[in-house]
Design an enzyme around this catalytic site. Structure first.
Site, PDB file in Angstrom:
ATOM      1  N   CYS A  14      18.396 104.236  72.912  1.00 44.25           N
ATOM      2  CA  CYS A  14      18.456 106.061  73.603  1.00 44.25           C
ATOM      3  C   CYS A  14      19.809 106.279  74.552  1.00 44.25           C
ATOM      4  O   CYS A  14      20.878 106.172  74.435  1.00 44.25           O
ATOM      5  CB  CYS A  14      17.339 106.892  73.129  1.00 44.25           C
ATOM      6  SG  CYS A  14      17.634 108.999  73.363  1.00 44.25           S
ATOM      7  N   HIS A  27      13.619 105.670  69.011  1.00 46.42           N
ATOM      8  CA  HIS A  27      12.653 105.401  69.767  1.00 46.42           C
ATOM      9  C   HIS A  27      11.994 104.149  69.239  1.00 46.42           C
ATOM     10  O   HIS A  27      10.856 104.501  68.840  1.00 46.42           O
ATOM     11  CB  HIS A  27      12.492 106.269  70.639  1.00 46.42           C
ATOM     12  CG  HIS A  27      12.542 107.148  71.552  1.00 46.42           C
ATOM     13  ND1 HIS A  27      12.664 106.589  72.898  1.00 46.42           N
ATOM     14  CD2 HIS A  27      13.883 107.945  71.222  1.00 46.42           C
ATOM     15  CE1 HIS A  27      13.819 107.202  73.792  1.00 46.42           C
ATOM     16  NE2 HIS A  27      13.744 108.183  73.018  1.00 46.42           N
ATOM     17  N   GLU A  30      10.729 101.638  69.754  1.00 48.37           N
ATOM     18  CA  GLU A  30       9.132 101.536  70.197  1.00 48.37           C
ATOM     19  C   GLU A  30       7.384 102.408  70.158  1.00 48.37           C
ATOM     20  O   GLU A  30       7.007 101.505  70.378  1.00 48.37           O
ATOM     21  CB  GLU A  30       8.918 101.233  71.495  1.00 48.37           C
ATOM     22  CG  GLU A  30       9.475 103.052  72.414  1.00 48.37           C
ATOM     23  CD  GLU A  30      10.674 103.388  72.864  1.00 48.37           C
ATOM     24  OE1 GLU A  30      11.183 104.629  73.853  1.00 48.37           O
ATOM     25  OE2 GLU A  30      11.747 103.041  72.167  1.00 48.37           O
TER      26      GLU A  30
END
EC number: 6.3.4.2
Length: 555
Positions: A383, A520, A522
């Protein structure tokens, strides 16, 4: 019919209700049950999207674009069910919905009160999260109520679930209460009084716990559990010790061996096969037997609170397990990084720059990206980490002096990063915003797909299409892409509708592993599969480490 398990907490917050709830869900899922989890947050914010990471920790983003509590990240990492907007709601959402109904006249002129209108609304939200009465209905919904018993903010939620349990009838709901049993070093003993009092407070509200989970820094002896049982009106076999462990993935086995899942199944009259926790045992074994170590540094803005990067920390550890190594993460505040001290990053095997908002610490992140690029250290920017890598490349390679983001310098002559004004949301709708729009709920959010350019590092990792979750307002400015490309930056993925930049990288002929992603990743990592991007990143860190050792050996 869906059955419900309500999880409450007492004495203090941050005891691990989320981990306990997720662990119970994982055990029930291993018994063949379809399970979901719902988090009720008693704060007045509509969602945590505008809350400081230092106060709230990470904002977890779901596939359908909800900004939610970080506990939903635990839920997704522990069970197969994917969370949705309906799996997390706040007091702010409840009151907003009630007031909108009042304005529409839905209450037919009645005086709108906490009971029954707010409590009924809470029950409706809980049922919606469980898919009640729909084809998506689950066997068991585990409902975690934020805060602690005794808080004024939590009272409407506790009253709502008390009423809901009564309406559901016998054997259709259960209550699990998490409490704290402190070790008093001066006395050399565990103290059960706080747990006795919180169980009493719960009964005063009208709720009798079916199981007590007692958190402590060590296993609680039988004598103390019997004492808690006597004063809490809970059978001694339902007083369960939950002690500190070196990995959260040990908790499902811990709870199962003390019979929590059997207790819940008996209470809810659920006939299921025995729990099968083999994959959890295998996971714990893998974490305990790494074949090496790798050291990475995270240069971030919110490093004082590790919960700010909860999913990111877990994704890195998952990738370590997939590479059979233990990942050691050092955290450095990006505000402290300058051109004069950036060489401190040389001792690490890889550099990761995570997301963030605002100008504070940005120049330190740019320094980190430059160091990684110039010294061929594996770099992953997420990001804002992708944006600072783009700014750094524009300034020092593409010749765009004073390149910046309009987030940090609205009058920059070279705004290589700029505000998105129109985009396609996760639900397919077209969203717009400008500089005067509200902060809350106006970002590009949720899972979206992008096309990946063949022959790139991104294509090796993802294949033709990448689908990841987003949470951002700013993007690479399309007017500067040609200039950046000519200077050597590879734009390796674009959104399918707007052709916005999703991944940037350097050619592997120039740098062994340098990548920035606007999304993102994750949020999609699990302990079972890891995530291809993080697995590749840790592999690159290992390769860099090996190359460094080889150079030292030659020297």
């Amino acid at each position: 019919m869906t059955k419900f398990v309500f999880v409450t907490g007492g004495v203090v917050s941050s005891l691990g209700k989320g981990i306990a709830s997720a662990s119970l869900a994982a055990i029930l899922e291993s018994r063949g049950l379809k399970v979901t989890l719902i988090k009720l947050d008693p704060y007045l914010n509509v969602d945590p999207g505008t809350m400081s990471p230092f106060q709230h920790g990470e904002v977890f983003v779901t596939n359908d674009g909800a900004e939610t509590d970080l506990d939903l990240g635990h839920y997704e990492r522990f069970v197969e069910t994917r969370m949705r907007k309906a799996n997390n709601f706040t007091t702010g959402q409840i009151y907003k919905s009630v007031l909108e109904k009042e304005r529409r006249g839905d209450y037919l002129g009645k005086t709108v009160q906490v009971i029954p209108h707010v409590t009924n609304e809470i029950q409706d939200f809980v049922k919606r999260g469980a898919g009640w009465g729909t084809p998506d209905a689950v066997d068991v919904a585990i409902v975690e109520i934020g805060g602690t018993v005794g808080d004024i903010e939590s009272l409407p939620f506790l009253e709502a679930v008390r009423q809901m349990s009564l309406k559901l009838g016998p054997n259709n709901s259960a209550f699990v209460h998490l409490s704290y049993v402190p070790w008093i070093a001066a006395a050399g003993e565990l103290k059960t009084k706080p747990t006795q009092h919180t169980a009493k407070q719960l009964r005063e509200i009208g709720i009798q716990a079916d199981a007590l989970l007692c958190r402590a820094d060590r296993p609680i002896p039988k004598e103390e559990r019997e004492k808690i049982s006597l004063f809490s009106n809970v059978p001694d076999w339902a007083v369960i010790s939950m002690w500190d462990v070196d990995t959260i993935y040990k908790v499902p086995r811990m709870l199962h061996e003390q019979g929590l899942d059997g207790l819940i199944c008996d209470k809810l009259r659920l006939s299921t096969p025995p729990a099968n926790l083999k994959r959890w045992d295998d996971l714990v074994y893998e974490t305990a037997h790494p074949q090496g170590d790798v050291n990475i540094v995270m240069v971030g803005k919110y490093v004082e609170l590790s919960d700010s990067y909860k999913s990111l920390n877990e994704a890195i550890r998952h990738a370590g397990m997939k590479n059979h190594v233990r990942v050691k993460i050092d955290y450095i505040d990006s505000e402290t990084i300058t051109p004069d001290n950036v060489t401190q990053l040389a001792k690490f095997d890889a550099i990761l720059v995570p997301g963030g908002f605002g100008i504070r610490g940005v120049e330190g992140k740019i320094c980190a990206a430059r160091f990684a690029r110039e010294n061929k250290v594996p770099y992953l920017g997420i990001c804002l980490g992708m944006q600072v890598a783009t700014i750094e490349f524009a300034r020092h390679v593409a010749g765009l002096k004073d390149a910046n983001s309009t987030e940090f310098d609205p009058s920059s002559p070279n705004p290589v990063i700029a505000l998105i004004t129109e985009w396609k949301d996760a639900d397919g709708s077209i969203k717009t915003r400008d500089e005067n729009s509200d902060l809350g709920g106006t970002m590009r959010l949720g899972a979206q797909s992008s096309d990946v350019v063949k022959g790139t590092l991104a294509h090796k990792i993802y294949g033709d299409v990448v689908t990841e979750r987003h949470r951002h307002r700013y993007e690479a400015n399309v007017h500067f892409l040609d200039t950046l490309r000519k200077a050597g930056l590879v734009i390796s993925a674009f959104t399918q509708r707007e052709h916005l930049t999703e991944i940037v990288e350097l050619p592997q002929s120039v740098h062994p592993w340098f990548m920035g992603v606007q999304f993102h990743p994750e949020f999609n990592s699990t302990p079972w599969a890891g995530h291809p991007l993080f697995i590749a990143f840790i592999k690159a860190a290992l390769d860099h480490q090996a190359a460094g050792k080889a150079l030292k050996a030659v020297a």
